[in-house]
Design an enzyme around this catalytic site. Structure first.
Site, short mmCIF file in Angstrom:
data_model
loop_
_atom_site.label_atom_id
_atom_site.label_comp_id
_atom_site.label_asym_id
_atom_site.label_seq_id
_atom_site.Cartn_x
_atom_site.Cartn_y
_atom_site.Cartn_z
N HIS A 241 0.83 -1.21 0.00
CA HIS A 241 0.00 0.00 0.00
C HIS A 241 0.86 1.26 0.00
O HIS A 241 2.07 1.21 0.31
CB HIS A 241 -0.96 0.01 1.20
CG HIS A 241 -0.29 0.16 2.54
ND1 HIS A 241 0.06 1.37 3.08
CD2 HIS A 241 0.10 -0.78 3.46
CE1 HIS A 241 0.62 1.20 4.26
NE2 HIS A 241 0.65 -0.11 4.51
N CYS A 258 3.71 -4.40 6.57
CA CYS A 258 3.25 -4.21 5.21
C CYS A 258 4.41 -3.81 4.30
O CYS A 258 5.50 -3.45 4.76
CB CYS A 258 2.16 -3.14 5.16
SG CYS A 258 0.59 -3.65 5.86
#
Length: 284
Positions: A241, A258
């Site tokens: 992301h 992430c």
């Protein structure tokens, strides 16, 4: 010659007088004319002085004048505005260490770098040129340490390594922990390439082969209460992301596991093209 009382002329040194008269006659012939003075006497127009002794000090060539000093050589400029490359990255990384530069390193000698160099020079009594010469570089080396790889590429820009063999077929988000890069690949061809950031040692990003199972355009983490735009989940709560923190701080920070992307335009393109079920490979 002597005139006596009787009016007769007596001669002495006849040979010498004859020689003088002969020389005078010769000079008259050579000059071709004589000057008639106002008193009626005739004079030679040429006055000859034979110099005697050494020449005067005024006319003598100076032999004790010290040689002129050679002109000072111009400082050797190593890098200046417009230069690019790894050496410029190191200069910028070292300027960051002494708090003269806060952006980058970018590898481009831009106006911010020039201003930082000029400030550093002025503080150390060096000529404030904004160009990095040898004296400036030597002083900076003494005050800083050797920057590591991720000091040099704090904000990304590092070259990607070769893709893993599992990335060469199909549609793959190919993510390298070695070069900290992500390639969006289709049938072995790289479509998009961006720098990425991973989790810290306490929240590491998982390695292996996965698939995209969920996409969320404007996702917000319920666990960390943080924004995760263009999220493409591949392993539990871990996703690829966009990260505004990565865009602002670079590798000075880390994710919670992430895969962070700092280029919003690139992640938006990938989000539009990647489908659920596409492969994700995280490798060293």
């Amino acid at each position: 010659m002597r005139i006596g009382d009787t009016g007769k002329v007596r001669t002495r040194g006849k040979g010498r007088s004859t020689a003088v008269l002969a020389a005078g006659a010769t000079l008259t012939v050579l000059c071709g004319c004589t000057v008639q003075a106002s008193d009626g006497e005739r004079h030679s127009p040429v006055h000859i002085e034979v110099p005697s002794g050494a020449p005067s000090a005024k006319s003598a060539p100076p032999d004790d004048k010290p040689p002129s000093a050679p002109a000072a050589a111009a400082p050797v400029v190593l890098w200046q505005s417009g230069d690019t490359g790894r050496d410029v990255r190191e200069l910028q990384a070292r300027l960051r260490q002494v708090a003269w530069l806060f952006d980058g390193p970018t590898g481009i000698y831009d106006d911010l770098t020039e201003r930082a160099v000029k400030g550093f020079q002025g503080k150390r009594g060096l000529p404030e040129t904004g160009r990095t010469d040898q004296a400036t570089w030597d002083r900076l080396l003494k005050m800083t340490r050797e920057p590591g790889t991720w000091d040099l590429y704090l904000m990304g820009g590092q070259p990607a390594d070769a893709p893993d063999a599992r990335c060469l077929t199909g549609r793959v988000l190919c993510i390298s922990k070695t070069s900290r890069t992500l390639r969006w690949m289709v049938d072995g061809r790289t479509v998009v390439e961006v720098p990425v950031r991973f989790g810290s040692q306490y929240t590491p990003t998982r390695e292996g082969e996965f698939t995209v199972y969920w996409k969320s355009r404007n996702h917000v983490s319920t666990l960390y209460d943080s924004s995760m735009p263009y999220a493409m989940f591949f392993s539990g709560g871990q996703a690829v992301h966009y990260s505004s923190d990565f865009a602002a701080r670079g590798y000075a920070g880390a994710s919670h596991g992430c895969v962070n992307v700092s280029d919003e335009r690139a992640i938006a393109q990938m989000f539009a093209e990647v489908r659920n079920g596409d492969k994700v490979v995280v490798h060293w």
